[in-house]
Design a protein around this motif. Sequence first.
Motif, PDB file in Angstrom:
ATOM      1  N   ILE A 185      63.208  -4.216  14.384  1.00  0.00           N
ATOM      2  CA  ILE A 185      63.767  -4.872  13.422  1.00  0.00           C
ATOM      3  C   ILE A 185      65.077  -6.262  13.120  1.00  0.00           C
ATOM      4  CG2 ILE A 185      62.851  -4.360  10.742  1.00  0.00           C
ATOM      5  CD1 ILE A 185      60.894  -3.457  12.953  1.00  0.00           C
ATOM      6  N   SER A 186      64.437  -7.040  12.608  1.00  0.00           N
ATOM      7  CA  SER A 186      65.165  -8.427  12.443  1.00  0.00           C
ATOM      8  C   SER A 186      66.005  -7.615  10.632  1.00  0.00           C
ATOM      9  CB  SER A 186      65.047  -9.487  12.123  1.00  0.00           C
ATOM     10  OG  SER A 186      63.543  -9.536  11.156  1.00  0.00           O
ATOM     11  N   ASP A 187      66.875  -7.826  10.730  1.00  0.00           N
ATOM     12  CA  ASP A 187      67.394  -7.672   9.052  1.00  0.00           C
ATOM     13  C   ASP A 187      66.531  -8.258   8.317  1.00  0.00           C
ATOM     14  OD1 ASP A 187      70.243  -6.672  10.198  1.00  0.00           O
ATOM     15  OD2 ASP A 187      70.972  -7.882   9.999  1.00  0.00           O
ATOM     16  N   GLN A 188      66.078  -9.576   8.322  1.00  0.00           N
ATOM     17  CA  GLN A 188      65.214 -10.300   7.047  1.00  0.00           C
ATOM     18  C   GLN A 188      63.859  -9.284   7.306  1.00  0.00           C
ATOM     19  OE1 GLN A 188      66.784 -11.557   9.645  1.00  0.00           O
ATOM     20  NE2 GLN A 188      68.296 -12.742   9.068  1.00  0.00           N
ATOM     21  N   ASP A 189      63.385  -8.719   8.337  1.00  0.00           N
ATOM     22  CA  ASP A 189      62.185  -7.690   8.336  1.00  0.00           C
ATOM     23  C   ASP A 189      62.574  -6.652   7.758  1.00  0.00           C
ATOM     24  OD1 ASP A 189      60.815 -10.172   9.581  1.00  0.00           O
ATOM     25  OD2 ASP A 189      60.840  -8.687  11.174  1.00  0.00           O
ATOM     26  N   MET A 190      63.574  -5.799   7.166  1.00  0.00           N
ATOM     27  CA  MET A 190      64.360  -4.500   6.439  1.00  0.00           C
ATOM     28  C   MET A 190      64.382  -4.618   5.489  1.00  0.00           C
ATOM     29  SD  MET A 190      64.437  -1.925   7.416  1.00  0.00           S
ATOM     30  CE  MET A 190      64.526  -0.238   6.552  1.00  0.00           C
ATOM     31  N   SER A 191      65.036  -5.749   5.129  1.00  0.00           N
ATOM     32  CA  SER A 191      65.265  -6.360   3.967  1.00  0.00           C
ATOM     33  C   SER A 191      63.566  -6.438   2.814  1.00  0.00           C
ATOM     34  CB  SER A 191      66.191  -7.506   3.392  1.00  0.00           C
ATOM     35  OG  SER A 191      67.174  -7.409   4.067  1.00  0.00           O
ATOM     36  N   ALA A 192      62.768  -7.046   3.654  1.00  0.00           N
ATOM     37  CA  ALA A 192      61.848  -7.466   2.982  1.00  0.00           C
ATOM     38  C   ALA A 192      60.952  -6.500   2.532  1.00  0.00           C
ATOM     39  CB  ALA A 192      60.995  -8.721   4.206  1.00  0.00           C
ATOM     40  N   TYR A 193      61.126  -5.602   4.276  1.00  0.00           N
ATOM     41  CA  TYR A 193      60.180  -3.853   3.545  1.00  0.00           C
ATOM     42  C   TYR A 193      61.120  -3.242   1.787  1.00  0.00           C
ATOM     43  CZ  TYR A 193      58.871   0.885   5.327  1.00  0.00           C
ATOM     44  OH  TYR A 193      58.996   2.366   5.008  1.00  0.00           O
ATOM     45  N   LEU A 194      61.990  -3.695   2.159  1.00  0.00           N
ATOM     46  CA  LEU A 194      62.467  -2.630   1.653  1.00  0.00           C
ATOM     47  C   LEU A 194      62.409  -3.117  -0.142  1.00  0.00           C
ATOM     48  CD1 LEU A 194      66.058  -1.838   2.672  1.00  0.00           C
ATOM     49  CD2 LEU A 194      64.573   0.153   2.604  1.00  0.00           C
ATOM     50  N   ALA A 195      62.401  -4.404  -0.002  1.00  0.00           N
ATOM     51  CA  ALA A 195      61.796  -4.756  -1.332  1.00  0.00           C
ATOM     52  C   ALA A 195      60.339  -5.326  -1.561  1.00  0.00           C
ATOM     53  CB  ALA A 195      62.320  -6.540  -1.235  1.00  0.00           C
ATOM     54  N   GLU A 196      59.405  -4.963  -0.435  1.00  0.00           N
ATOM     55  CA  GLU A 196      57.677  -4.297  -0.656  1.00  0.00           C
ATOM     56  C   GLU A 196      58.471  -2.893  -1.443  1.00  0.00           C
ATOM     57  OE1 GLU A 196      53.797  -4.794  -1.203  1.00  0.00           O
ATOM     58  OE2 GLU A 196      55.550  -6.162  -1.021  1.00  0.00           O
ATOM     59  N   GLN A 197      58.760  -1.973  -0.860  1.00  0.00           N
ATOM     60  CA  GLN A 197      58.508  -0.861  -1.493  1.00  0.00           C
ATOM     61  C   GLN A 197      59.242   0.003  -2.448  1.00  0.00           C
ATOM     62  OE1 GLN A 197      57.567   1.907   0.589  1.00  0.00           O
ATOM     63  NE2 GLN A 197      57.276   0.278   1.825  1.00  0.00           N
ATOM     64  N   SER A 198      60.589  -1.281  -3.037  1.00  0.00           N
ATOM     65  CA  SER A 198      60.475  -1.079  -4.225  1.00  0.00           C
ATOM     66  C   SER A 198      59.481  -1.396  -5.619  1.00  0.00           C
ATOM     67  CB  SER A 198      62.331  -1.939  -5.025  1.00  0.00           C
ATOM     68  OG  SER A 198      63.142  -1.491  -3.500  1.00  0.00           O
ATOM     69  N   ARG A 199      58.895  -2.628  -4.819  1.00  0.00           N
ATOM     70  CA  ARG A 199      58.091  -2.685  -6.223  1.00  0.00           C
ATOM     71  C   ARG A 199      56.506  -1.882  -6.310  1.00  0.00           C
ATOM     72  NH1 ARG A 199      53.127  -5.453  -5.229  1.00  0.00           N
ATOM     73  NH2 ARG A 199      53.425  -4.553  -3.412  1.00  0.00           N
ATOM     74  N   ILE A 200      56.779  -1.224  -4.964  1.00  0.00           N
ATOM     75  CA  ILE A 200      55.312  -0.626  -4.895  1.00  0.00           C
ATOM     76  C   ILE A 200      55.242   0.363  -5.649  1.00  0.00           C
ATOM     77  CG2 ILE A 200      53.605   0.852  -3.294  1.00  0.00           C
ATOM     78  CD1 ILE A 200      54.062  -0.550  -1.654  1.00  0.00           C
ATOM     79  N   HIS A 201      56.947   0.930  -5.761  1.00  0.00           N
ATOM     80  CA  HIS A 201      57.197   2.369  -6.017  1.00  0.00           C
ATOM     81  C   HIS A 201      58.149   2.144  -7.745  1.00  0.00           C
ATOM     82  CE1 HIS A 201      55.986   4.040  -2.742  1.00  0.00           C
ATOM     83  NE2 HIS A 201      56.904   4.234  -2.008  1.00  0.00           N
ATOM     84  N   LEU A 202      57.558   0.958  -8.567  1.00  0.00           N
ATOM     85  CA  LEU A 202      58.635   0.241  -9.449  1.00  0.00           C
ATOM     86  C   LEU A 202      58.554   1.501 -10.300  1.00  0.00           C
ATOM     87  CD1 LEU A 202      60.313  -1.450 -10.283  1.00  0.00           C
ATOM     88  CD2 LEU A 202      58.812  -2.925 -10.903  1.00  0.00           C
ATOM     89  N   SER A 203      57.356   2.147 -11.291  1.00  0.00           N
ATOM     90  CA  SER A 203      56.448   2.341 -12.021  1.00  0.00           C
ATOM     91  C   SER A 203      56.548   3.840 -11.585  1.00  0.00           C
ATOM     92  CB  SER A 203      55.062   1.832 -12.454  1.00  0.00           C
ATOM     93  OG  SER A 203      54.574   2.781 -11.073  1.00  0.00           O
ATOM     94  N   GLN A 204      57.636   4.556 -10.613  1.00  0.00           N
ATOM     95  CA  GLN A 204      57.228   5.211 -10.190  1.00  0.00           C
ATOM     96  C   GLN A 204      58.580   6.425 -10.445  1.00  0.00           C
ATOM     97  OE1 GLN A 204      55.967   6.987  -6.231  1.00  0.00           O
ATOM     98  NE2 GLN A 204      53.950   4.972  -6.594  1.00  0.00           N
ATOM     99  N   PHE A 205      59.736   5.402 -10.718  1.00  0.00           N
ATOM    100  CA  PHE A 205      61.407   6.073 -10.537  1.00  0.00           C
ATOM    101  C   PHE A 205      61.817   5.723 -12.156  1.00  0.00           C
ATOM    102  CE2 PHE A 205      59.839   5.656  -6.170  1.00  0.00           C
ATOM    103  CZ  PHE A 205      60.616   7.401  -6.113  1.00  0.00           C
ATOM    104  N   ASN A 206      62.564   6.411 -13.366  1.00  0.00           N
ATOM    105  CA  ASN A 206      62.578   5.894 -14.269  1.00  0.00           C
ATOM    106  C   ASN A 206      64.410   5.778 -13.723  1.00  0.00           C
ATOM    107  OD1 ASN A 206      64.372   5.561 -16.768  1.00  0.00           O
ATOM    108  ND2 ASN A 206      63.403   7.076 -18.210  1.00  0.00           N
ATOM    109  N   SER A 207      64.929   3.950 -13.320  1.00  0.00           N
ATOM    110  CA  SER A 207      65.928   3.462 -13.382  1.00  0.00           C
ATOM    111  C   SER A 207      67.390   4.206 -14.294  1.00  0.00           C
ATOM    112  CB  SER A 207      65.887   1.905 -13.377  1.00  0.00           C
ATOM    113  OG  SER A 207      65.765   1.704 -14.876  1.00  0.00           O
ATOM    114  N   MET A 208      66.940   4.119 -15.423  1.00  0.00           N
ATOM    115  CA  MET A 208      67.538   4.870 -16.339  1.00  0.00           C
ATOM    116  C   MET A 208      68.391   6.261 -15.628  1.00  0.00           C
ATOM    117  SD  MET A 208      68.583   1.981 -18.107  1.00  0.00           S
ATOM    118  CE  MET A 208      69.969   2.647 -19.753  1.00  0.00           C
ATOM    119  N   SER A 209      68.048   6.859 -15.806  1.00  0.00           N
ATOM    120  CA  SER A 209      68.267   7.720 -15.583  1.00  0.00           C
ATOM    121  C   SER A 209      68.813   8.386 -14.178  1.00  0.00           C
ATOM    122  CB  SER A 209      66.544   8.989 -15.026  1.00  0.00           C
ATOM    123  OG  SER A 209      66.722  10.059 -14.300  1.00  0.00           O
TER     124      SER A 209
END
Length: 241
Positions: A185-209
């Motif tokens: 897995i390249s660093d670029q693919d890993m970064s894209a995967y993490l960004a996608e996971q953050s986008r998918i679960h964006l509404s499930q977490f409270n960043s301020m908390s």
Amino acid sequence: MITPDLESGTKLWHLVKNHDQADQREGDRGSKMVSEIYLTRLLATKGTLQKFVDDLFETIFSTAHRGSALPLAIKYMFDFLDEQADKHSITDYDVRHTWKSNCLPLRFWVNVIKNPHFVFDIHKNSITDACLSVVAQTFMDSCSTSEHKLGKDSPSNKLLYAKDIPNYKSWVERYYSDISRMPAISDQDMSAYLAEQSRIHLSQFNSMSALHEIYTYIAKYKDEVSDTAARRQANGPTHDL
């Protein structure tokens, strides 16, 4: 006491061996009979749960029978550990195996097996906890590279799965081997995967908390964090595992 029936008021009790009787000496016939009865029940319970334990271990230690693709993070992390071992000329198989076991099965899965209430909204009573402890111990023994010598005086929870552990160990070894043969897995693919996971679960977490929890941690250990940061700045970049 098992959970009472609130409607009828009936209370159910689970009978256990009385360890407080002064006249029950080790080797006593009555004590031996009780132990034999318990062993029979343990074996019967193990037989009932065997398929579920096998299915759980096979799902965890398999890249093909998971029901979903292997997360990229696992492949990326295991490759990183292998790269560090090569970089530091560590060829010992046991060391490489232990690194992988410590960072995923023993760090994550054992915690989930032992504490299902972390994931599911359930109550874990003492009996369930004791049963899950046996499964968790078997899981840990399966990830170990050392041989476990057992005898007649070994605890029953170790003896229950003694014949199954060699098979489970082979699953762990196959799992690590299968992952090592998967495409990197390249660093670029890993970064894209993490960004996608953050986008998918964006509404499930409270960043301020989350920020509040980080602030609470830093406030508690600010001196240690400051000292560590100062030492690293003085010594230059490090690559500690």
